[in-house]
Design a protein around this motif. Structure first.
Motif, PDB file in Angstrom:
ATOM      1  N   GLN A   3       5.923   9.326  -8.834  1.00 47.07           N
ATOM      2  CA  GLN A   3       5.104   8.199  -8.403  1.00 47.07           C
ATOM      3  C   GLN A   3       3.965   7.985  -9.377  1.00 47.07           C
ATOM      4  O   GLN A   3       3.791   8.734 -10.311  1.00 47.07           O
ATOM      5  CB  GLN A   3       4.568   8.482  -6.999  1.00 47.07           C
ATOM      6  CG  GLN A   3       5.705   8.506  -5.997  1.00 47.07           C
ATOM      7  CD  GLN A   3       5.320   9.223  -4.716  1.00 47.07           C
ATOM      8  OE1 GLN A   3       4.164   9.546  -4.513  1.00 47.07           O
ATOM      9  NE2 GLN A   3       6.301   9.478  -3.889  1.00 47.07           N
ATOM     10  N   THR A  20      -1.680  15.328 -11.354  1.00 40.87           N
ATOM     11  CA  THR A  20      -2.640  16.237 -10.708  1.00 40.87           C
ATOM     12  C   THR A  20      -2.233  17.682 -10.972  1.00 40.87           C
ATOM     13  O   THR A  20      -3.068  18.547 -11.213  1.00 40.87           O
ATOM     14  CB  THR A  20      -2.692  15.966  -9.190  1.00 40.87           C
ATOM     15  OG1 THR A  20      -3.050  14.604  -8.990  1.00 40.87           O
ATOM     16  CG2 THR A  20      -3.695  16.867  -8.507  1.00 40.87           C
ATOM     17  N   ASN A  54      -7.572  10.824 -11.216  1.00 41.09           N
ATOM     18  CA  ASN A  54      -8.066  11.237  -9.903  1.00 41.09           C
ATOM     19  C   ASN A  54      -9.586  11.191  -9.805  1.00 41.09           C
ATOM     20  O   ASN A  54     -10.140  11.383  -8.728  1.00 41.09           O
ATOM     21  CB  ASN A  54      -7.616  12.666  -9.580  1.00 41.09           C
ATOM     22  CG  ASN A  54      -6.143  12.731  -9.221  1.00 41.09           C
ATOM     23  OD1 ASN A  54      -5.534  11.717  -8.929  1.00 41.09           O
ATOM     24  ND2 ASN A  54      -5.585  13.921  -9.261  1.00 41.09           N
ATOM     25  N   GLY A 113       1.098   8.654  -9.327  1.00 40.92           N
ATOM     26  CA  GLY A 113       0.186   9.768  -9.491  1.00 40.92           C
ATOM     27  C   GLY A 113      -1.137   9.578  -8.801  1.00 40.92           C
ATOM     28  O   GLY A 113      -1.940  10.483  -8.745  1.00 40.92           O
ATOM     29  N   THR A 114      -1.322   8.443  -8.215  1.00 41.69           N
ATOM     30  CA  THR A 114      -2.586   8.243  -7.521  1.00 41.69           C
ATOM     31  C   THR A 114      -2.489   8.714  -6.083  1.00 41.69           C
ATOM     32  O   THR A 114      -3.449   8.645  -5.334  1.00 41.69           O
ATOM     33  CB  THR A 114      -3.014   6.765  -7.543  1.00 41.69           C
ATOM     34  OG1 THR A 114      -1.867   5.979  -7.279  1.00 41.69           O
ATOM     35  CG2 THR A 114      -3.580   6.408  -8.888  1.00 41.69           C
ATOM     36  N   GLY A 115      -1.311   9.187  -5.680  1.00 40.04           N
ATOM     37  CA  GLY A 115      -1.159   9.775  -4.364  1.00 40.04           C
ATOM     38  C   GLY A 115      -1.568   8.803  -3.275  1.00 40.04           C
ATOM     39  O   GLY A 115      -1.201   7.643  -3.303  1.00 40.04           O
ATOM     40  N   GLY A 116      -2.294   9.285  -2.315  1.00 35.61           N
ATOM     41  CA  GLY A 116      -2.665   8.428  -1.202  1.00 35.61           C
ATOM     42  C   GLY A 116      -3.947   7.652  -1.445  1.00 35.61           C
ATOM     43  O   GLY A 116      -4.511   7.104  -0.518  1.00 35.61           O
ATOM     44  N   ALA A 152       4.171  13.702  -5.619  1.00 31.65           N
ATOM     45  CA  ALA A 152       2.872  13.037  -5.701  1.00 31.65           C
ATOM     46  C   ALA A 152       2.008  13.682  -6.788  1.00 31.65           C
ATOM     47  O   ALA A 152       1.147  13.040  -7.368  1.00 31.65           O
ATOM     48  CB  ALA A 152       2.162  13.112  -4.359  1.00 31.65           C
ATOM     49  N   CYS A 153       2.257  14.947  -7.068  1.00 30.97           N
ATOM     50  CA  CYS A 153       1.422  15.694  -8.018  1.00 30.97           C
ATOM     51  C   CYS A 153       2.192  16.251  -9.212  1.00 30.97           C
ATOM     52  O   CYS A 153       1.575  16.643 -10.198  1.00 30.97           O
ATOM     53  CB  CYS A 153       0.740  16.862  -7.321  1.00 30.97           C
ATOM     54  SG  CYS A 153      -0.462  16.375  -6.072  1.00 30.97           S
ATOM     55  N   ARG A 196       9.889  15.316  -2.413  1.00 27.16           N
ATOM     56  CA  ARG A 196       9.001  14.139  -2.373  1.00 27.16           C
ATOM     57  C   ARG A 196       7.538  14.516  -2.180  1.00 27.16           C
ATOM     58  O   ARG A 196       6.656  13.859  -2.724  1.00 27.16           O
ATOM     59  CB  ARG A 196       9.412  13.215  -1.242  1.00 27.16           C
ATOM     60  CG  ARG A 196      10.657  12.442  -1.571  1.00 27.16           C
ATOM     61  CD  ARG A 196      11.001  11.599  -0.399  1.00 27.16           C
ATOM     62  NE  ARG A 196      12.113  10.720  -0.668  1.00 27.16           N
ATOM     63  CZ  ARG A 196      12.544   9.835   0.216  1.00 27.16           C
ATOM     64  NH1 ARG A 196      11.948   9.710   1.372  1.00 27.16           N
ATOM     65  NH2 ARG A 196      13.564   9.075  -0.075  1.00 27.16           N
ATOM     66  N   VAL A 197       7.283  15.542  -1.395  1.00 30.61           N
ATOM     67  CA  VAL A 197       5.878  15.912  -1.174  1.00 30.61           C
ATOM     68  C   VAL A 197       5.258  16.463  -2.460  1.00 30.61           C
ATOM     69  O   VAL A 197       4.059  16.339  -2.678  1.00 30.61           O
ATOM     70  CB  VAL A 197       5.677  16.932  -0.028  1.00 30.61           C
ATOM     71  CG1 VAL A 197       6.144  16.362   1.284  1.00 30.61           C
ATOM     72  CG2 VAL A 197       6.345  18.248  -0.311  1.00 30.61           C
TER      73      VAL A 197
END
Ligand code: HEC
Length: 201
Positions: free
Chosen positions: A134, A48, A189, A136-139, A37-38, A33-34
């Motif tokens: 996800q 990313t 991004n 792709g916009t992350g946090g 995001a990228c 999962r971590v």
């Protein structure tokens, strides 16, 4: 009697041994999962970071559709396999100084083993993507400001913040700043700050 007992011991013991060597795929999926995001697991779906589809046996920095590799990774000469991926995920900066992956590494040996067990399956050519990537916009979603809410001072930007040139090709923007550095961004991004208040330039 004693043979029966021995058989029972073997039957109980062998799955545990196999398990310890291979890593736990289900746990690895959670660890991934971590990364999700990228990174996507779909071929050529770059975010990313580059898509991780068909990773094993691939040359580091070698995915043709990803245009934002660092020179450091491209010229590293690494081929991705169990061993090189374990070293990369332990400490990316140590393995490839000046790489562009904003990630500190996974220090727990067991987490890496589980992650690699999951990835080895999920990145095989033809494997269905097991984790929906996800957006792709992350946090950075949520409409708030980046940078923890500190109001940026656009009147006196540092040279590293002052944009002098932007070029654009496909999904990548290259932004040159007044310190002479050029950084590559995935289009989703890229953020530019402007300020029309009295605090602005
Ligand atoms: C914040 C974004 C981000 C996160 C989180 C992240 N990566 Fe990356 N990753 C990148 C970028 C960007 C690169 C390209 C680095 C370069 O060119 O130096 C990269 C490169 C890689 C590569 C090399 C791929 C190739 O084609 O050579 C692998 C393998 C990789 N990441 C795996 C992972 C794994 C597994 C995780 C989770 C433990 C992870 N990354 C977490 C952004 C990220």
């Amino acid at each position: 009697m004693s043979r029966l007992a021995l058989l029972a011991v073997v039957l109980v013991a062998s799955p545990t041994v196999a398990f310890a060597q291979q890593g736990d795929v289900a746990r690895g999926r959670q660890v991934f999962r971590v990364c999700a995001a990228c990174h996507s697991l779909e071929p050529d779906r770059n975010m990313t970071g580059p898509s991780l589809a068909a990773l094993w046996g691939r040359k580091a920095g070698g995915l043709a559709s990803f245009e934002r590799y660092s020179d450091a990774l491209k010229s590293s000469g690494i081929i991705w396999d169990d061993r090189s991926l374990d070293a990369w995920l332990t400490d990316p900066d140590r393995m490839v100084p000046d790489n562009a992956m904003p990630f500190d590494g996974i220090k727990e040996q067991r987490d890496r083993a589980d992650l690699l067990a999951f990835l080895k399956d999920a990145t095989k050519p033809g494997a269905a993507p097991a984790v929906t990537a996800q957006s792709g916009t992350g946090g950075m979603m949520g409409g708030g400001m980046m940078g923890g809410g500190r109001v940026p001072n656009l009147r006196e930007p540092q040279t590293s913040e002052r944009v002098t040139a932007i070029t654009h090709c496909r999904d990548t923007y290259r932004v040159t700043t007044a310190d002479g550095k050029t950084r590559a961004f995935w289009e989703r991004n890229l953020r530019l700050k402007t300020d029309s208040s009295k605090d602005g330039p």
